[in-house]
Enzyme design. Structure first.
Site, short mmCIF file in Angstrom:
data_model
loop_
_atom_site.label_atom_id
_atom_site.label_comp_id
_atom_site.label_asym_id
_atom_site.label_seq_id
_atom_site.Cartn_x
_atom_site.Cartn_y
_atom_site.Cartn_z
N HIS A 97 -12.63 -0.56 -8.09
CA HIS A 97 -13.80 0.35 -8.17
C HIS A 97 -13.43 1.81 -7.90
O HIS A 97 -14.23 2.70 -8.13
CB HIS A 97 -14.93 -0.13 -7.24
CG HIS A 97 -14.76 0.18 -5.79
ND1 HIS A 97 -15.82 0.23 -4.92
CD2 HIS A 97 -13.66 0.47 -5.05
CE1 HIS A 97 -15.38 0.53 -3.71
NE2 HIS A 97 -14.08 0.67 -3.75
N GLY A 112 4.60 1.46 -1.72
CA GLY A 112 4.84 1.87 -3.10
C GLY A 112 3.59 2.43 -3.74
O GLY A 112 2.61 2.74 -3.05
N ASP A 113 3.66 2.52 -5.06
CA ASP A 113 2.59 3.13 -5.84
C ASP A 113 2.17 2.12 -6.91
O ASP A 113 2.98 1.77 -7.78
CB ASP A 113 3.15 4.41 -6.48
CG ASP A 113 2.16 5.09 -7.41
OD1 ASP A 113 1.05 4.55 -7.61
OD2 ASP A 113 2.51 6.16 -7.95
N PHE A 114 0.93 1.64 -6.84
CA PHE A 114 0.54 0.58 -7.78
C PHE A 114 0.42 1.05 -9.23
O PHE A 114 0.26 0.24 -10.13
CB PHE A 114 -0.67 -0.23 -7.31
CG PHE A 114 -1.90 0.49 -6.84
CD1 PHE A 114 -2.42 1.57 -7.52
CD2 PHE A 114 -2.58 0.02 -5.69
CE1 PHE A 114 -3.59 2.20 -7.09
CE2 PHE A 114 -3.75 0.65 -5.25
CZ PHE A 114 -4.25 1.76 -5.95
N ASP A 151 0.87 -1.19 0.00
CA ASP A 151 0.00 0.00 0.00
C ASP A 151 0.91 1.23 0.00
O ASP A 151 2.14 1.12 -0.05
CB ASP A 151 -0.94 -0.01 1.24
CG ASP A 151 -2.25 0.76 0.97
OD1 ASP A 151 -2.18 1.98 0.73
OD2 ASP A 151 -3.32 0.14 1.00
N1 SAH Z 1 -8.10 -3.29 0.36
C1 SAH Z 1 -8.39 -2.54 1.57
C2 SAH Z 1 -8.38 -1.01 1.38
C3 SAH Z 1 -9.29 -0.46 0.32
S1 SAH Z 1 -9.23 1.33 0.27
C4 SAH Z 1 -9.70 -3.01 2.15
O1 SAH Z 1 -10.45 -3.68 1.47
O2 SAH Z 1 -10.00 -2.69 3.29
C5 SAH Z 1 -8.12 1.62 -1.08
C6 SAH Z 1 -6.65 1.47 -0.71
O3 SAH Z 1 -5.88 1.80 -1.88
C7 SAH Z 1 -6.20 2.41 0.40
O4 SAH Z 1 -5.60 1.65 1.44
C8 SAH Z 1 -5.18 3.32 -0.31
O5 SAH Z 1 -4.11 3.75 0.53
C9 SAH Z 1 -4.69 2.44 -1.44
N2 SAH Z 1 -4.08 3.19 -2.54
C10 SAH Z 1 -4.59 4.27 -3.19
N3 SAH Z 1 -3.75 4.71 -4.15
C11 SAH Z 1 -2.67 3.88 -4.10
C12 SAH Z 1 -1.47 3.80 -4.89
N4 SAH Z 1 -1.23 4.66 -5.89
N5 SAH Z 1 -0.59 2.81 -4.61
C13 SAH Z 1 -0.84 1.91 -3.59
N6 SAH Z 1 -1.98 1.93 -2.82
C14 SAH Z 1 -2.87 2.91 -3.08
#
Ligand code: SAH
Length: 344
Positions: free
Chosen positions: A254, A234-236, A208
């Site tokens: 979503h 990191g950054d996905f 995350d």
């Molecule tokens: N999967 C978790 C969180 C969902 S909320 C659950 O079901 O509870 C969406 C998540 O995406 C958040 O934790 C946010 O920090 C992460 N996120 C948003 N942009 C991101 C990015 N560029 N790289 C990595 N994670 C990211």
């Protein structure tokens, strides 16, 4: 989170039904106040008067009384005589730390950031832009970086709502044959913790954004799975960790439009072996008119993130654009489904 009664149409005359719909947010905002103040926590030890609750929360007693009276009239609280208000099964769902507690979900969805964005819904309808970004001048993820208290509430809300869905996911999907499961955008690790706890041979990677991962480590340690779970920040949109046999993304796709979703999916695809599995946990919107929570979560995505909820056909197309074949969709009794795919 069980399926809410989102079919509002009932036996009442049409104008009464419409008045209930129009005033729905008055109830929501009153619920926000008691959730934020922790009133249901205070009612655990027994019924209390508005004065007692106001003293405990440093609020204005006559105004708090009006909130409690209104919520009692719709069954969120009940009267216990002598001017005292009592817990009901409905207010109990807002008790901190109760399994599947909705306290932080109520505070996050009805509080500082979601609520003003919803107030700007018309902007999205007019322009197709994200109402949140237009109102706050930054996107939601940047906002959370700048407002750690709201971010903490959001992360707690995700963790507790996630707790309610984990059981359903684990009972319907077998993770035991995977060596390593990577949870992409896994937040504070609620889902990966459940996967590791019920599958002792599986190893996990929680991925995350850096500020989220920082908060996740102590939670994994407290849950006793830290030794089997690597944390990666990191950054996905740039890349995801390599080496997973399964890549899980719960409530991630979503959040994004098709173009951005395809980037994330391709990043997963490029790190996966030919037999790898992609497991998306998201709503699948029914193509019929039936009431389904996904149709309103979809509006939440419209105003908050620019993402959307998708139909089965839309998932199939999106996955195929990113090099995946849709294998199956497993519905749960909750509004969320499990969408399984493998590299083409
Ligand atoms: N999967 C978790 C969180 C969902 S909320 C659950 O079901 O509870 C969406 C998540 O995406 C958040 O934790 C946010 O920090 C992460 N996120 C948003 N942009 C991101 C990015 N560029 N790289 C990595 N994670 C990211």
């Amino acid at each position: 989170m069980s399926a809410p009664a989102n079919q509002l149409v009932n036996e009442q005359p049409a104008n009464v039904q419409m008045l209930q719909i129009i005033s729905g947010f008055w109830i929501s905002r009153a619920v926000y106040v008691i959730a934020k103040l922790g009133i249901p926590d205070l009612l655990k030890s027994g019924p209390k008067t508005a004065e007692e609750l106001a003293a405990a929360t440093k609020m204005h007693a006559p105004s708090l009384f009006r909130i409690l009276r209104a919520l009692t009239s719709v069954g969120v609280l009940s009267s216990a005589g002598g001017g005292r208000f009592a817990q009901t099964p409905v207010s109990e769902t807002l008790v901190t730390g109760a399994p599947g507690s909705l306290r932080w979900f109520a505070v996050s969805e009805l509080g500082q950031e979601h609520y003003p964005a919803w107030g700007n819904l018309m902007h999205s309808v007019k322009t197709g832009e994200i109402a949140f970004d237009n109102f706050f001048g930054v996107d939601i993820w940047k906002y959370f970086q700048q407002n750690p208290e709201d971010a903490a509430v959001f992360n707690d809300s995700m963790s507790s709502v996630t707790a309610a869905t984990n059981e359903a996911i684990l009972s319907l999907y077998d993770f035991s044959n995977f060596g390593t499961v990577v949870d992409v955008g896994g937040g504070h690790g609620g889902l990966i913790t459940s996967i590791l706890k019920s599958n002792p041979k599986v190893k996990g990677v929680l991925f995350d954004a850096p500020q989220v991962i920082e908060g996740a480590r102590p939670k994994l340690e407290a849950a006793g799975v830290a030794e089997r779970c690597e944390t990666v920040a990191g950054d996905f949109f740039k890349s995801v960790p390599a080496g997973g046999d399964a890549y899980v993304m719960k409530w991630i796709i979503h959040d994004w439009d098709d173009e951005k979703s395809i980037t994330i999916l391709r990043n997963c695809r490029s790190r996966m072996g030919a037999n790898g599995r992609l497991i998306l946990v998201d709503c699948v919107v029914p193509e019929t008119d039936e009431p389904h929570f996904s149709k309103f979560i979809d509006l939440n995505m419209l105003v908050m993130t620019g993402g959307k909820e998708r139909t089965a056909k839309e998932f199939e197309q999106l996955l195929s654009s990113a090099g995946f074949k849709l294998l199956r969709i497993i519905p749960t009794e909750l509004p969320t489904s499990i969408v399984e795919a493998q590299p083409m």
